[in-house]
Design a protein around this motif. Structure first.
Motif, PDB file in Angstrom:
ATOM      1  N   SER A 144       0.965  -1.235  -0.030  1.00 40.13           N
ATOM      2  CA  SER A 144       0.022  -0.026   0.022  1.00 40.13           C
ATOM      3  C   SER A 144       1.014   1.151  -0.085  1.00 40.13           C
ATOM      4  O   SER A 144       1.913   1.341  -0.696  1.00 40.13           O
ATOM      5  CB  SER A 144      -1.146  -0.037   1.183  1.00 40.13           C
ATOM      6  OG  SER A 144      -1.937   0.948   1.036  1.00 40.13           O
ATOM      7  N   GLY A 148      -2.328   6.464   1.490  1.00 37.03           N
ATOM      8  CA  GLY A 148      -3.741   6.053   1.820  1.00 37.03           C
ATOM      9  C   GLY A 148      -4.000   6.391   3.250  1.00 37.03           C
ATOM     10  O   GLY A 148      -5.207   5.987   3.810  1.00 37.03           O
ATOM     11  N   PHE A 149      -3.335   7.062   4.243  1.00 35.50           N
ATOM     12  CA  PHE A 149      -3.729   7.499   5.426  1.00 35.50           C
ATOM     13  C   PHE A 149      -4.218   8.775   5.656  1.00 35.50           C
ATOM     14  O   PHE A 149      -3.040  10.079   5.453  1.00 35.50           O
ATOM     15  CB  PHE A 149      -2.233   7.322   6.350  1.00 35.50           C
ATOM     16  CG  PHE A 149      -2.082   5.985   6.786  1.00 35.50           C
ATOM     17  CD1 PHE A 149      -2.689   5.163   7.719  1.00 35.50           C
ATOM     18  CD2 PHE A 149      -0.953   5.323   5.866  1.00 35.50           C
ATOM     19  CE1 PHE A 149      -2.449   3.971   7.981  1.00 35.50           C
ATOM     20  CE2 PHE A 149      -0.499   4.043   6.288  1.00 35.50           C
ATOM     21  CZ  PHE A 149      -1.174   3.335   7.327  1.00 35.50           C
ATOM     22  N   SER A 159      -4.435   7.700  -4.046  1.00 33.18           N
ATOM     23  CA  SER A 159      -4.609   7.754  -2.539  1.00 33.18           C
ATOM     24  C   SER A 159      -5.821   6.966  -2.128  1.00 33.18           C
ATOM     25  O   SER A 159      -5.759   6.188  -1.053  1.00 33.18           O
ATOM     26  CB  SER A 159      -4.489   9.262  -2.185  1.00 33.18           C
ATOM     27  OG  SER A 159      -5.476   9.914  -2.505  1.00 33.18           O
ATOM     28  N   ALA A 163      -5.924   3.582   0.328  1.00 27.90           N
ATOM     29  CA  ALA A 163      -6.724   3.477   1.418  1.00 27.90           C
ATOM     30  C   ALA A 163      -7.513   2.164   1.630  1.00 27.90           C
ATOM     31  O   ALA A 163      -7.609   1.602   2.581  1.00 27.90           O
ATOM     32  CB  ALA A 163      -7.614   4.648   1.723  1.00 27.90           C
ATOM     33  N   TRP A 164      -8.033   1.850   0.436  1.00 29.77           N
ATOM     34  CA  TRP A 164      -8.625   0.501   0.083  1.00 29.77           C
ATOM     35  C   TRP A 164      -7.737  -0.663   0.480  1.00 29.77           C
ATOM     36  O   TRP A 164      -8.119  -1.418   1.338  1.00 29.77           O
ATOM     37  CB  TRP A 164      -9.427   0.212  -1.138  1.00 29.77           C
ATOM     38  CG  TRP A 164     -10.165  -0.820  -1.173  1.00 29.77           C
ATOM     39  CD1 TRP A 164     -11.595  -1.018  -1.048  1.00 29.77           C
ATOM     40  CD2 TRP A 164      -9.733  -2.028  -1.400  1.00 29.77           C
ATOM     41  NE1 TRP A 164     -11.943  -2.350  -1.062  1.00 29.77           N
ATOM     42  CE2 TRP A 164     -10.776  -3.025  -1.453  1.00 29.77           C
ATOM     43  CE3 TRP A 164      -8.571  -2.742  -1.943  1.00 29.77           C
ATOM     44  CZ2 TRP A 164     -10.602  -4.510  -2.134  1.00 29.77           C
ATOM     45  CZ3 TRP A 164      -8.299  -3.972  -2.331  1.00 29.77           C
ATOM     46  CH2 TRP A 164      -9.390  -4.894  -2.070  1.00 29.77           C
ATOM     47  N   THR A 166      -5.063  -0.778   2.544  1.00 31.49           N
ATOM     48  CA  THR A 166      -4.623  -0.940   3.717  1.00 31.49           C
ATOM     49  C   THR A 166      -5.763  -1.292   4.426  1.00 31.49           C
ATOM     50  O   THR A 166      -5.814  -2.014   5.416  1.00 31.49           O
ATOM     51  CB  THR A 166      -4.463   0.487   4.123  1.00 31.49           C
ATOM     52  OG1 THR A 166      -3.221   0.800   3.426  1.00 31.49           O
ATOM     53  CG2 THR A 166      -3.854   0.616   5.556  1.00 31.49           C
ATOM     54  N   ASN A 167      -7.213  -0.801   4.308  1.00 35.47           N
ATOM     55  CA  ASN A 167      -8.440  -1.121   5.370  1.00 35.47           C
ATOM     56  C   ASN A 167      -8.529  -2.757   5.048  1.00 35.47           C
ATOM     57  O   ASN A 167      -8.785  -3.421   5.670  1.00 35.47           O
ATOM     58  CB  ASN A 167      -9.357  -0.189   4.976  1.00 35.47           C
ATOM     59  CG  ASN A 167     -10.767  -0.490   5.775  1.00 35.47           C
ATOM     60  OD1 ASN A 167     -11.278  -1.534   5.574  1.00 35.47           O
ATOM     61  ND2 ASN A 167     -10.964   0.386   6.462  1.00 35.47           N
ATOM     62  N   CYS A 187       3.163  -0.382   3.917  1.00 31.49           N
ATOM     63  CA  CYS A 187       2.771   1.268   3.414  1.00 31.49           C
ATOM     64  C   CYS A 187       4.058   2.030   3.562  1.00 31.49           C
ATOM     65  O   CYS A 187       4.156   2.808   4.442  1.00 31.49           O
ATOM     66  CB  CYS A 187       1.568   1.798   4.460  1.00 31.49           C
ATOM     67  SG  CYS A 187       0.211   0.427   4.630  1.00 31.49           S
ATOM     68  N   ARG A 246      -3.356  10.082  11.491  1.00 26.45           N
ATOM     69  CA  ARG A 246      -4.570   9.622  12.136  1.00 26.45           C
ATOM     70  C   ARG A 246      -5.114  10.390  13.255  1.00 26.45           C
ATOM     71  O   ARG A 246      -6.113  10.215  13.681  1.00 26.45           O
ATOM     72  CB  ARG A 246      -3.780   8.339  12.925  1.00 26.45           C
ATOM     73  CG  ARG A 246      -3.759   7.114  11.803  1.00 26.45           C
ATOM     74  CD  ARG A 246      -3.181   5.806  12.458  1.00 26.45           C
ATOM     75  NE  ARG A 246      -3.431   4.692  11.465  1.00 26.45           N
ATOM     76  CZ  ARG A 246      -2.796   3.407  11.715  1.00 26.45           C
ATOM     77  NH1 ARG A 246      -2.069   3.337  12.696  1.00 26.45           N
ATOM     78  NH2 ARG A 246      -3.090   2.668  10.877  1.00 26.45           N
TER      79      ARG A 246
END
Length: 269
Positions: A144, A148-149, A159, A163-164, A166-167, A187, A246
């Motif tokens: 990732s 994506g964060f 991006s 994000a997808w 990682t989730n 990541c 985060r």
């Protein structure tokens, strides 16, 4: 790798394996005694990489020339993941970005990005996890990005796709852990892979201290996999960045994202 993987088939399948992080994974795993299945679009470069790894490390190296943004390409790799000689580690490294803002890009290019960055990761992870959960061992690493964060990059589908990844990886990792199987999102931030130059993306304004080495990304990723982490962020500087993303207010993140002017921190190749 992991305690479980020590008893897994010592065969790793790596996508995007002819350059960058994928090639670094191939070198490291071959040096550690793994046989390999290497996947990439460029058949000539792929064969050259396989020949070099075979000569240097005396490992068995298969190659699959496939475009994973196509149904046929994914099907060919799924077939190998379901073959009798089992894969103990899948590294989903193949990915792409676009050097064009969303409103000026062709929808066909955006769809290809999603097919490669999202759908191929979903399909190959699904194919790998069936045999792994039946055996009770194995691992998947999905490459990732720190992109994506938290920060929606201006006009970037990239991006959102990361994000997808990682989730997805974190969610699936939790669901298969009871079966002795691990799934982890790796990541990285800006990584020297040659991708940006090939894509025509000007990265000259990125300071040298922000760049990671592909070999270091692989080393830290494999250490984190051994520790059972679901998400790995290589480099202490990027760990601090992600921690800030985060917890930072959304309004502040939107201001930061405007300042990036569409540049992305890309790890996959």
């Amino acid at each position: 790798m992991t305690d479980e993987a020590n008893h897994s088939p010592r065969l790793a399948l790596i996508t995007g394996a002819s350059l960058g992080i994928g090639e670094a994974f191939a070198r490291r795993l071959a040096a550690d005694g793994w046989d390999l299945v290497l996947v990439a679009r460029d058949a000539d470069r792929l064969d050259a990489t396989a020949a070099e790894l075979t000569r240097r490390y005396d490992r068995r190296v298969e190659t699959i020339s496939a475009d994973l943004s196509t149904d046929d390409g994914c099907t060919a790799v799924e077939r190998r993941l379901l073959a009798e000689s089992p894969v103990g580690l899948l590294v989903n490294n193949a990915g792409t970005s676009l050097n064009t803002p969303f409103v000026r890009s062709a929808v066909e290019d955006e769809a290809r990005l999603l097919r490669l960055n999202v759908l191929a990761v979903l399909r190959l992870t699904h194919a790998a996890l069936g045999p792994m959960t039946e055996r009770g061992n194995g691992a998947v690493i999905n490459i990732s990005s720190v992109a994506g964060f938290g920060v929606p990059m201006p006009g970037s589908t990239y991006s959102a796709s990361k994000a997808w990844v990682t989730n997805f990886s974190e969610s699936i990792g939790r669901s298969v852990a009871p079966f002795g199987v691990r799934v982890m999102a790796l990541c990285p931030g800006y990584t020297r892979t040659g991708y940006h130059e090939r894509a025509g993306i000007d990265m000259s304004r990125i300071p040298a201290w922000m760049w990671l080495r592909a070999d270091d990304v692989v080393d830290e990723g494999l250490r984190d996999l051994r520790k059972g982490k679901l998400v790995s962020v290589p480099g202490w500087k990027y760990k601090l960045v992600v921690a800030g993303l985060r917890h930072a207010p959304r309004r502040l993140l939107h201001g930061v994202s405007r300042d990036t002017r569409g540049r992305v921190a890309r790890g996959a190749d």
